[in-house]
Design a protein around this motif. Structure first.
Motif, PDB file in Angstrom:
ATOM      1  N   ARG A  72     -97.324 -73.409  40.425  1.00 42.66           N
ATOM      2  CA  ARG A  72     -98.524 -73.815  41.163  1.00 42.66           C
ATOM      3  C   ARG A  72     -99.799 -73.240  40.569  1.00 42.66           C
ATOM      4  O   ARG A  72    -100.706 -72.781  41.272  1.00 42.66           O
ATOM      5  N   ARG A 206    -100.766 -85.002  37.595  1.00 45.11           N
ATOM      6  CA  ARG A 206    -100.337 -85.538  38.893  1.00 45.11           C
ATOM      7  C   ARG A 206     -99.059 -86.349  38.743  1.00 45.11           C
ATOM      8  O   ARG A 206     -98.138 -86.236  39.565  1.00 45.11           O
ATOM      9  N   ARG A 210     -95.479 -85.423  40.555  1.00 46.11           N
ATOM     10  CA  ARG A 210     -94.755 -86.353  41.431  1.00 46.11           C
ATOM     11  C   ARG A 210     -93.342 -86.586  40.926  1.00 46.11           C
ATOM     12  O   ARG A 210     -92.385 -86.629  41.701  1.00 46.11           O
ATOM     13  N   SER A 214     -92.754 -82.310  43.145  1.00 48.58           N
ATOM     14  CA  SER A 214     -93.585 -81.200  43.611  1.00 48.58           C
ATOM     15  C   SER A 214     -94.810 -81.743  44.344  1.00 48.58           C
ATOM     16  O   SER A 214     -95.528 -82.594  43.825  1.00 48.58           O
ATOM     17  N   ASP A 215     -95.043 -81.247  45.529  1.00 50.64           N
ATOM     18  CA  ASP A 215     -96.179 -81.669  46.353  1.00 50.64           C
ATOM     19  C   ASP A 215     -97.374 -80.782  46.027  1.00 50.64           C
ATOM     20  O   ASP A 215     -97.549 -79.705  46.599  1.00 50.64           O
ATOM     21  N   CYS A 216     -98.208 -81.237  45.098  1.00 49.89           N
ATOM     22  CA  CYS A 216     -99.355 -80.440  44.658  1.00 49.89           C
ATOM     23  C   CYS A 216    -100.654 -81.059  45.164  1.00 49.89           C
ATOM     24  O   CYS A 216    -100.958 -82.218  44.848  1.00 49.89           O
ATOM     25  N   GLY A 217    -101.411 -80.308  45.924  1.00 57.16           N
ATOM     26  CA  GLY A 217    -102.729 -80.756  46.352  1.00 57.16           C
ATOM     27  C   GLY A 217    -103.713 -80.697  45.197  1.00 57.16           C
ATOM     28  O   GLY A 217    -103.410 -80.165  44.118  1.00 57.16           O
TER      29      GLY A 217
END
Length: 336
Positions: A72, A206, A210, A214-217
């Motif tokens: 992250r 991004r 995906r 991985s859920d990355c803001g």
């Protein structure tokens, strides 16, 4: 096929002997300590990330992006990218006594990489393939391998280009590209182009996140992009120098270790177009001819940019188009 040899004329028997010896040493050392047995025996977990790209097509960069996604965007937390972050499927067993099946890494999902063609890549994990303009890739490989192979005398660019084109280096990569292209819509395959990574770093990060699940803001994506810029990777240059690989490979071959390293990140930075500017014209022309013979004849793309644009259109349309070759014939009229 390359139609002629580009070895420079040698004015003496000694010069000829020296050239032949350089080529033989390059051939022997560039093969390295590969373990075919480890490749065949490897059974990836479904969550494993396998970066499977030709040499000098963004492998080091992609490994770092994937690692930053799973961390992250944290500051680099490793001593050396290989073997600390990722496992090289075909070499780690002999170089570091690391079995890919039991490899333990600092975070999940595990990251592996390979330069094997699609048909030989172990299946079962998530495959990331990245292709790059082969003139740039060939020149970048020339800069890289001279230090990694630890030759006492550098192989000149004309000799290097002649040798690797005789091995059908770019021809094999174009043939492999066709196979990956056919699998571009497979749910376990992510097809990327190096040039798109450079032009749209954040968008590419991004897509990779995906694909990895991985859920990355956007705040995390911003950190990932920052830590994987060329300037930041150069700032941590020693972490990507591949010292351990070079030293272990030399030891496995019974050779002296390299005296210097180019590593996975060049301090002065390679530039898109280096191959066109610096490779011998005969080599460049040969690569263009091979592209047209292999790729244009099958898919209709006259240039790599045409293939990149077609893929962007497919992605923007969300639904995969028919795979019939006629879909792409519009590109046959594109000027070279």
């Amino acid at each position: 096929m390359m139609s002629a040899s580009f070895l420079p004329e040698c004015s003496s028997i000694r010069a000829v002997w020296s050239t032949e010896r350089q080529v033989e040493e390059l051939r022997r050392r560039s093969k390295g300590a590969m373990s075919k047995e480890a490749v065949v025996a490897f059974v990836p977990d479904p969550s494993d990330i396998i970066i499977a790209s030709p040499p000098k097509c963004g492998t080091t960069w992609l490994v770092h992006i994937c690692h930053q996604i799973r961390k992250r965007g944290a500051s680099p937390d490793f001593v050396e990218q290989i073997p600390d972050v990722a496992t090289w499927i075909e070499y780690s067993k002999k170089l570091f006594n690391i079995d890919p099946n039991t490899a333990v890494q600092s975070a999940v999902p595990r990251i592996f990489f390979t330069h094997l063609p699609y048909t030989n890549v172990p299946k079962g994990g998530k495959l990331i393939y990245c292709f790059r303009d082969q003139t740039d890739a060939l020149y970048s490989f020339y800069v890289f391998i001279n230090t990694m192979a630890a030759l006492n005398d550098r192989v000149s660019l004309p000799i290097f280009a002649d040798y690797f084109q005789k091995l059908q280096w770019t021809r094999k990569h174009f043939q492999d590209l066709l196979v990956w292209w056919e699998h571009r819509h497979d749910p376990d395959v992510l097809l990327l182009f190096y040039e798109d990574l450079r032009e749209n770093h954040a968008g590419s990060a991004r897509r990779i996140a995906r694909f990895m699940g991985s859920d990355c803001g956007e705040d995390v994506i911003a950190r990932i992009v920052h830590t994987t810029t060329h300037s930041e990777m150069v700032r941590h240059h020693s972490k990507f120098d591949m010292h351990s690989i070079a030293i272990a490979n030399a030891k496995a071959l019974g050779d002296e270790p390299p005296r210097e390293f180019c590593g996975g990140v060049r301090k002065n930075g390679g530039k898109s177009g280096d191959g066109v500017r610096l490779l011998p014209s005969e080599v460049r022309q040969g690569i263009v001819s091979e592209w047209r013979e292999i790729v244009t004849s099958k898919l209709g793309f006259r240039r790599l940019d045409d293939m990149r644009e077609a893929w962007r259109v497919e992605l923007s349309n969300a639904q995969p188009p028919c795979r019939a070759q006629s879909v792409y014939r519009a590109f046959t009229d594109t000027s070279p």
